[in-house]
Structures are given as C-alpha cells and as structure tokens.
Motif scaffolding. Structure first.
Motif, PDB file in Angstrom:
ATOM      1  N   ILE A 164      15.232 -42.153 -32.281  1.00 57.40           N
ATOM      2  CA  ILE A 164      14.536 -42.425 -33.577  1.00 57.40           C
ATOM      3  C   ILE A 164      13.500 -43.032 -33.700  1.00 57.40           C
ATOM      4  O   ILE A 164      13.742 -44.626 -33.737  1.00 57.40           O
ATOM      5  N   GLU A 165      12.071 -42.639 -34.056  1.00 58.86           N
ATOM      6  CA  GLU A 165      11.023 -43.597 -34.813  1.00 58.86           C
ATOM      7  C   GLU A 165      10.048 -42.652 -35.461  1.00 58.86           C
ATOM      8  O   GLU A 165      10.127 -41.082 -34.929  1.00 58.86           O
ATOM      9  N   ASN A 166      10.112 -43.225 -36.453  1.00 60.65           N
ATOM     10  CA  ASN A 166       9.220 -42.967 -37.670  1.00 60.65           C
ATOM     11  C   ASN A 166       9.639 -40.870 -38.216  1.00 60.65           C
ATOM     12  O   ASN A 166       8.806 -40.080 -38.346  1.00 60.65           O
ATOM     13  N   GLY A 167      11.397 -41.379 -37.792  1.00 61.13           N
ATOM     14  CA  GLY A 167      12.146 -39.443 -38.363  1.00 61.13           C
ATOM     15  C   GLY A 167      12.208 -38.700 -37.344  1.00 61.13           C
ATOM     16  O   GLY A 167      12.129 -37.625 -37.107  1.00 61.13           O
ATOM     17  N   PHE A 168      11.703 -38.956 -36.823  1.00 62.38           N
ATOM     18  CA  PHE A 168      11.442 -38.057 -35.309  1.00 62.38           C
ATOM     19  C   PHE A 168      12.482 -37.936 -34.409  1.00 62.38           C
ATOM     20  O   PHE A 168      12.317 -39.576 -33.802  1.00 62.38           O
ATOM     21  N   VAL A 169      13.343 -37.714 -33.057  1.00 60.40           N
ATOM     22  CA  VAL A 169      13.803 -37.795 -31.616  1.00 60.40           C
ATOM     23  C   VAL A 169      13.372 -37.487 -30.598  1.00 60.40           C
ATOM     24  O   VAL A 169      12.618 -36.503 -30.814  1.00 60.40           O
ATOM     25  N   TYR A 170      13.271 -38.586 -30.503  1.00 59.74           N
ATOM     26  CA  TYR A 170      12.465 -38.614 -29.186  1.00 59.74           C
ATOM     27  C   TYR A 170      13.272 -38.789 -27.469  1.00 59.74           C
ATOM     28  O   TYR A 170      14.464 -39.283 -27.708  1.00 59.74           O
ATOM     29  N   LEU A 171      13.200 -37.639 -27.253  1.00 57.08           N
ATOM     30  CA  LEU A 171      14.354 -37.763 -25.671  1.00 57.08           C
ATOM     31  C   LEU A 171      13.617 -38.009 -24.271  1.00 57.08           C
ATOM     32  O   LEU A 171      12.489 -38.541 -24.366  1.00 57.08           O
ATOM     33  N   GLY A 172      14.526 -39.584 -23.826  1.00 56.88           N
ATOM     34  CA  GLY A 172      13.685 -40.099 -22.484  1.00 56.88           C
ATOM     35  C   GLY A 172      14.494 -39.043 -20.693  1.00 56.88           C
ATOM     36  O   GLY A 172      14.393 -38.102 -20.920  1.00 56.88           O
ATOM     37  N   GLN A 173      14.709 -40.107 -20.272  1.00 60.65           N
ATOM     38  CA  GLN A 173      15.255 -40.033 -18.601  1.00 60.65           C
ATOM     39  C   GLN A 173      16.733 -39.799 -19.085  1.00 60.65           C
ATOM     40  O   GLN A 173      17.293 -39.642 -20.110  1.00 60.65           O
ATOM     41  N   LEU A 174      16.853 -38.732 -18.494  1.00 65.47           N
ATOM     42  CA  LEU A 174      18.350 -38.082 -17.522  1.00 65.47           C
ATOM     43  C   LEU A 174      18.905 -38.383 -17.121  1.00 65.47           C
ATOM     44  O   LEU A 174      18.699 -38.458 -16.334  1.00 65.47           O
ATOM     45  N   GLY A 175      20.381 -39.135 -17.600  1.00 68.36           N
ATOM     46  CA  GLY A 175      21.333 -39.710 -16.938  1.00 68.36           C
ATOM     47  C   GLY A 175      22.888 -39.619 -17.075  1.00 68.36           C
ATOM     48  O   GLY A 175      23.069 -38.424 -17.885  1.00 68.36           O
ATOM     49  N   PRO A 176      24.045 -40.176 -16.382  1.00 68.29           N
ATOM     50  CA  PRO A 176      25.371 -40.065 -16.661  1.00 68.29           C
ATOM     51  C   PRO A 176      25.580 -39.782 -18.316  1.00 68.29           C
ATOM     52  O   PRO A 176      24.957 -40.748 -18.615  1.00 68.29           O
ATOM     53  N   ASN A 177      26.593 -39.053 -18.509  1.00 68.77           N
ATOM     54  CA  ASN A 177      26.707 -39.192 -20.023  1.00 68.77           C
ATOM     55  C   ASN A 177      27.809 -40.721 -19.763  1.00 68.77           C
ATOM     56  O   ASN A 177      28.827 -41.032 -19.211  1.00 68.77           O
ATOM     57  N   LYS A 178      26.853 -40.873 -21.497  1.00 70.32           N
ATOM     58  CA  LYS A 178      27.703 -42.400 -21.546  1.00 70.32           C
ATOM     59  C   LYS A 178      29.388 -42.115 -22.648  1.00 70.32           C
ATOM     60  O   LYS A 178      29.220 -43.534 -23.263  1.00 70.32           O
ATOM     61  N   ARG A 179      28.972 -40.848 -23.101  1.00 74.68           N
ATOM     62  CA  ARG A 179      30.214 -40.687 -24.431  1.00 74.68           C
ATOM     63  C   ARG A 179      31.162 -40.575 -23.982  1.00 74.68           C
ATOM     64  O   ARG A 179      32.026 -41.082 -24.723  1.00 74.68           O
ATOM     65  N   VAL A 180      31.480 -40.343 -22.947  1.00 75.50           N
ATOM     66  CA  VAL A 180      33.390 -39.981 -22.347  1.00 75.50           C
ATOM     67  C   VAL A 180      33.651 -40.579 -20.929  1.00 75.50           C
ATOM     68  O   VAL A 180      33.040 -41.281 -20.710  1.00 75.50           O
TER      69      VAL A 180
END
Length: 180
Positions: A164-180
């Motif tokens: 998150i930069e200057n109030g905007f969401v930026y997406l980058g590289q796709l990878g494995p899920n780190k939340r589960v």
C-alpha cells in the motif's frame, strides 16, 4: 634369400608398412568436414534463437496499481487490472483479476481466482450452499475467505504480493498462499 630378408630375420623386426590415403578418401574427408562445418554454421544460430529466451533469467513482476485502499472492505471484491508481459518475443497486456479484502486481522490481502483443481475461475458467494466462500462452478471446489481449500481442490488459492502506497493498493508477484 636376399640381404634385406636376412637382416629382418636377424633382428626380428618387420618392415614398417605405411598406409597411404587414397585421393578418394582425402576428398571424402575434406568435403565431409567442410560440409559439417558449414552445416554447424547454419544450425547453431537457429538453436540459439530457439533456446535464448529460456536461458534469460525471469524478472520479478512489476507492481501494478489496482484500487484505492478506501474501497477495500471485509467482503472480498473482484478487481481487474492489466499487466505488461513478455513471452519470448511476444509482448501482450492481458487483463487479470484479483479478489481483494481485509482479513480478520485487519490486513489487506489479494487472492488469484484461478481454482487449483483444474484452473476454472472461482467467485465469491456464487453458490447459495456455500455462503461466504469462494466457489468453483466447474467441479464444486470451494474455499474460505482466506483461500483455504475445503473440498476437491488440492491446494489453497494463490496470493498476490501486496503493498500500500499513497492510499492505493499495488499488486506484485503471484505466489503460494501465506494466510493458510
């Protein structure tokens, strides 16, 4: 016996036989070598042309501005964005999709909607049987809001790197899920 054979018998040595190359063999070897050299001169650039893109190191995906941070809620929403990609010599700007939401911990995360079973596209709350879950219409796979696989699919949904930069969401590289 003559003197020459006498001398051989006395010393036990055989005369050295010299094998000479015929003109035909010389021409065959010379033309074959020249043909192989010229053939290699034509084939090596073709092989290099085909293999060179594979040998180049992969670059990290560039950050792509997707949405304002204020538009992100606890409910996952689909956002489309374009990326510039180069596949060998082919350049394109495909449109991708991400499901972005806030987790229970308040952190924003983005999931790729490609089902890990057979690659169909999952949707949020698409099936009344699976309320508040991602559902794949192809074979019935479903996932939690964090992307954890519950049935059919062998793995959780992939996750995009996010900043998150200057109030905007930026997406980058796709990878494995780190939340589960």
């Amino acid at each position: 016996m003559n003197d020459h054979t006498n001398q051989e018998a006395q010393h036990g040595e055989k005369p050295v036989k010299r094998r000479e190359m015929s003109r035909r063999q010389f021409l065959s070897y010379t033309l074959g070598g020249a043909g192989a050299f010229m053939g290699a001169g034509m084939i090596i650039p073709m092989i290099r042309f085909a293999v060179d893109p594979v040998l180049k190191p992969k670059t990290q995906a560039a950050w792509v501005k997707v949405v304002e941070e204020s538009k992100i809620t606890d409910e996952p929403k689909s956002f489309k964005f374009k990326v510039h990609q180069v596949d060998g010599w082919y350049e394109s700007d495909p449109e991708l999709e991400a499901w972005i939401s806030k987790g229970k911990d308040g952190k924003i995360f983005a999931l790729n909607p490609t089902c890990k079973h057979l690659g169909c596209t999952v949707n949020w709350n698409a099936n009344p049987e699976y309320k508040d879950q991602y559902f794949c219409p192809c074979h019935g796979a479903h996932y939690t809001s964090d992307g954890k696989n519950l049935a059919v699919a062998p793995a959780p949904l992939d996750q995009y790197e996010l900043k998150i930069e200057n109030g905007f969401v930026y997406l980058g590289q796709l990878g494995p899920n780190k939340r589960v």
